[in-house]
Write an enzyme that holds these catalytic residues in place. Structure first.
Site, PDB file in Angstrom:
ATOM      1  N   SER A  89       0.865  -1.192   0.000  1.00 23.30           N
ATOM      2  CA  SER A  89       0.000   0.000   0.000  1.00 23.30           C
ATOM      3  C   SER A  89       0.889   1.225   0.000  1.00 23.30           C
ATOM      4  CB  SER A  89      -0.873   0.022   1.259  1.00 23.30           C
ATOM      5  OG  SER A  89      -1.521   1.277   1.393  1.00 23.30           O
ATOM      6  N   TYR A  91      -1.425  -0.738  10.305  1.00 26.80           N
ATOM      7  CA  TYR A  91      -1.638  -1.251   8.940  1.00 26.80           C
ATOM      8  C   TYR A  91      -0.479  -0.812   8.043  1.00 26.80           C
ATOM      9  CZ  TYR A  91      -3.723  -1.389   4.214  1.00 26.80           C
ATOM     10  OH  TYR A  91      -3.966  -1.592   2.870  1.00 26.80           O
TER      11      TYR A  91
HETATM   12  P1  NAP Z   1     -11.626  -5.766   0.509  1.00 21.15           P
HETATM   13  O1  NAP Z   1     -12.573  -5.202  -0.481  1.00 21.15           O
HETATM   14  O2  NAP Z   1     -11.856  -5.541   1.963  1.00 21.15           O
HETATM   15  O3  NAP Z   1     -11.488  -7.334   0.231  1.00 21.15           O
HETATM   16  C1  NAP Z   1     -10.651  -8.095   1.029  1.00 21.15           C
HETATM   17  C2  NAP Z   1     -10.812  -9.550   0.702  1.00 21.15           C
HETATM   18  O4  NAP Z   1      -9.905 -10.259   1.546  1.00 21.15           O
HETATM   19  C3  NAP Z   1     -12.186 -10.083   0.966  1.00 21.15           C
HETATM   20  O5  NAP Z   1     -12.598 -10.850  -0.132  1.00 21.15           O
HETATM   21  C4  NAP Z   1     -12.016 -10.961   2.220  1.00 21.15           C
HETATM   22  O6  NAP Z   1     -12.764 -12.149   2.172  1.00 21.15           O
HETATM   23  C5  NAP Z   1     -10.562 -11.340   2.137  1.00 21.15           C
HETATM   24  N1  NAP Z   1      -9.978 -11.624   3.438  1.00 21.15           N
HETATM   25  C6  NAP Z   1      -9.940 -10.845   4.548  1.00 21.15           C
HETATM   26  N2  NAP Z   1      -9.308 -11.459   5.542  1.00 21.15           N
HETATM   27  C7  NAP Z   1      -8.931 -12.669   5.053  1.00 21.15           C
HETATM   28  C8  NAP Z   1      -8.250 -13.775   5.603  1.00 21.15           C
HETATM   29  N3  NAP Z   1      -7.822 -13.758   6.867  1.00 21.15           N
HETATM   30  N4  NAP Z   1      -8.047 -14.863   4.818  1.00 21.15           N
HETATM   31  C9  NAP Z   1      -8.483 -14.898   3.536  1.00 21.15           C
HETATM   32  N5  NAP Z   1      -9.138 -13.880   2.954  1.00 21.15           N
HETATM   33  C10 NAP Z   1      -9.358 -12.793   3.708  1.00 21.15           C
HETATM   34  O7  NAP Z   1     -10.119  -5.253   0.231  1.00 21.15           O
HETATM   35  P2  NAP Z   1      -9.435  -4.581  -1.070  1.00 21.15           P
HETATM   36  O8  NAP Z   1      -9.624  -3.111  -0.964  1.00 21.15           O
HETATM   37  O9  NAP Z   1      -9.824  -5.306  -2.288  1.00 21.15           O
HETATM   38  O10 NAP Z   1      -7.886  -4.839  -0.706  1.00 21.15           O
HETATM   39  C11 NAP Z   1      -7.150  -5.934  -1.212  1.00 21.15           C
HETATM   40  C12 NAP Z   1      -5.692  -5.739  -0.820  1.00 21.15           C
HETATM   41  O11 NAP Z   1      -5.216  -4.482  -1.317  1.00 21.15           O
HETATM   42  C13 NAP Z   1      -5.438  -5.718   0.690  1.00 21.15           C
HETATM   43  O12 NAP Z   1      -4.216  -6.375   0.983  1.00 21.15           O
HETATM   44  C14 NAP Z   1      -5.331  -4.235   1.000  1.00 21.15           C
HETATM   45  O13 NAP Z   1      -4.567  -3.996   2.162  1.00 21.15           O
HETATM   46  C15 NAP Z   1      -4.654  -3.725  -0.256  1.00 21.15           C
HETATM   47  N6  NAP Z   1      -4.868  -2.277  -0.477  1.00 21.15           N
HETATM   48  C16 NAP Z   1      -6.120  -1.782  -0.664  1.00 21.15           C
HETATM   49  C17 NAP Z   1      -6.277  -0.404  -0.835  1.00 21.15           C
HETATM   50  C18 NAP Z   1      -7.624   0.240  -1.028  1.00 21.15           C
HETATM   51  O14 NAP Z   1      -7.714   1.481  -0.970  1.00 21.15           O
HETATM   52  N7  NAP Z   1      -8.693  -0.510  -1.281  1.00 21.15           N
HETATM   53  C19 NAP Z   1      -5.157   0.436  -0.817  1.00 21.15           C
HETATM   54  C20 NAP Z   1      -3.909  -0.121  -0.627  1.00 21.15           C
HETATM   55  C21 NAP Z   1      -3.766  -1.481  -0.452  1.00 21.15           C
HETATM   56  P3  NAP Z   1     -14.158 -12.397   2.961  1.00 21.15           P
HETATM   57  O15 NAP Z   1     -15.119 -11.390   2.402  1.00 21.15           O
HETATM   58  O16 NAP Z   1     -14.525 -13.802   2.633  1.00 21.15           O
HETATM   59  O17 NAP Z   1     -13.860 -12.144   4.399  1.00 21.15           O
END
Ligand code: NAP
Length: 251
Positions: free
Chosen positions: A146, A160
């Protein structure tokens, strides 16, 4: 005889960036293992989209912080779809916006177990299968960092941010460790992306509210992050390893 499609495991692929990556990877010829933690229906929906694109897909439940569950997931991949040649360590969590002095040790333990431990654990199992040192055919790993790793997320979630700093360091170390064994390891550092993750920090409107602070004046989309991930997985990135790619609209 046509060669079998390469197999890609994406953790946390039921929604957001992971789901977008699954759909794009299928369009680019990957069979996809859709890992999820809780939401089976969402993961099965993504797997169905992959199959509609003409590729194989299975949805597999496993909390990436739970070693027996992760070992069972990899055993299922070996038995049903293997051999694995790609891993996207996408599963990640944030917690409620807070200052450091308000945070509990339990919060940190869970965040680091998922964001750091889960990524190391899945990478370990992937390397055991993909490394030429173990008789594997090579492969590619992409870790989700991130821009918070650079900016620190003060007043929001420095824990985080620190977990994503660990991902950057892990990416660079592992990339060098396995570079001569047919495995490339890279990271994508998204900026503020319009997904459901922001609800978990108590700030569902953050992508829109923060738009004016982003040089490109808008949040990114899950598809824009997926494009970077799938490129890093592809043969077009054949000489790219240990790279940390910012995809943050200039942030
Ligand atoms: P999201 O919409 O919250 O989706 C997260 C996914 O991870 C969900 O499908 C969830 O599954 C799964 N998950 C959570 N805990 C888990 C675990 N312990 N084991 C297996 N699966 C798990 O998140 P996102 O925004 O797509 O983010 C994806 C990645 O990008 C993350 O690593 C996040 O830190 C990174 N990121 C995101 C942003 C942003 O602004 N969105 C920015 C920088 C980095 P369930 O629904 O089944 O729980």
């Amino acid at each position: 005889m046509t060669a079998p499609a390469p197999v890609l495991l994406i953790t946390g692929a039921g929604r957001g960036i992971g789901a977008a990556t699954a759909r794009l990877a299928a369009a680019r010829g990957w069979d996809v293992v859709v890992n999820y933690a809780r939401d089976a229906a969402a993961a099965e929906g993504v797997a169905a989209d992959v199959r509609r694109a003409g590729r194989r897909a299975i949805a597999v439940a496993a909390d990436v912080a739970d070693e027996p569950a992760v070992l069972a997931m990899f055993a299922r991949i070996d038995a049903e779809v293997g051999p694995l040649s790609g891993l996207v360590n996408n599963a990640g969590i944030v917690a409620m916006k807070a200052r450091l002095e308000e945070m509990s040790v339990e919060r940190w333990q869970r965040m680091w177990a998922v964001n750091i431990g889960g990524s190391l654990l899945c990478a370990r199992e992937a390397v055991r299968r993909m490394s030429t040192r173990h008789g594997g055919g090579g492969g590619a790993i992409v870790n989700l960092s991130s821009v918070a790793a650079r900016l620190g997320a003060p007043g929001m979630y420095v824990d985080y941010a620190a977990s994503k700093g660990a991902i950057d360091t892990f990416t660079q170390g592992l990339a060098q460790e396995v570079a001569a064994e047919g495995i490339r390891v890279n990271a994508v550092r998204p900026g503020i992306i319009d997904t459901d993750i922001h609800a978990a920090s108590g700030d569902r409107q953050r992508p829109q509210a923060a738009a004016a602070t982003i040089p490109m004046q808008r949040p990114g989309t899950a598809d824009e992050i997926a494009a970077a991930i799938v490129w890093l997985l592809s043969a077009e990135a054949s000489y790219t390893t240990g790279a940390i790619l910012d995809v943050g609209g200039g942030r």
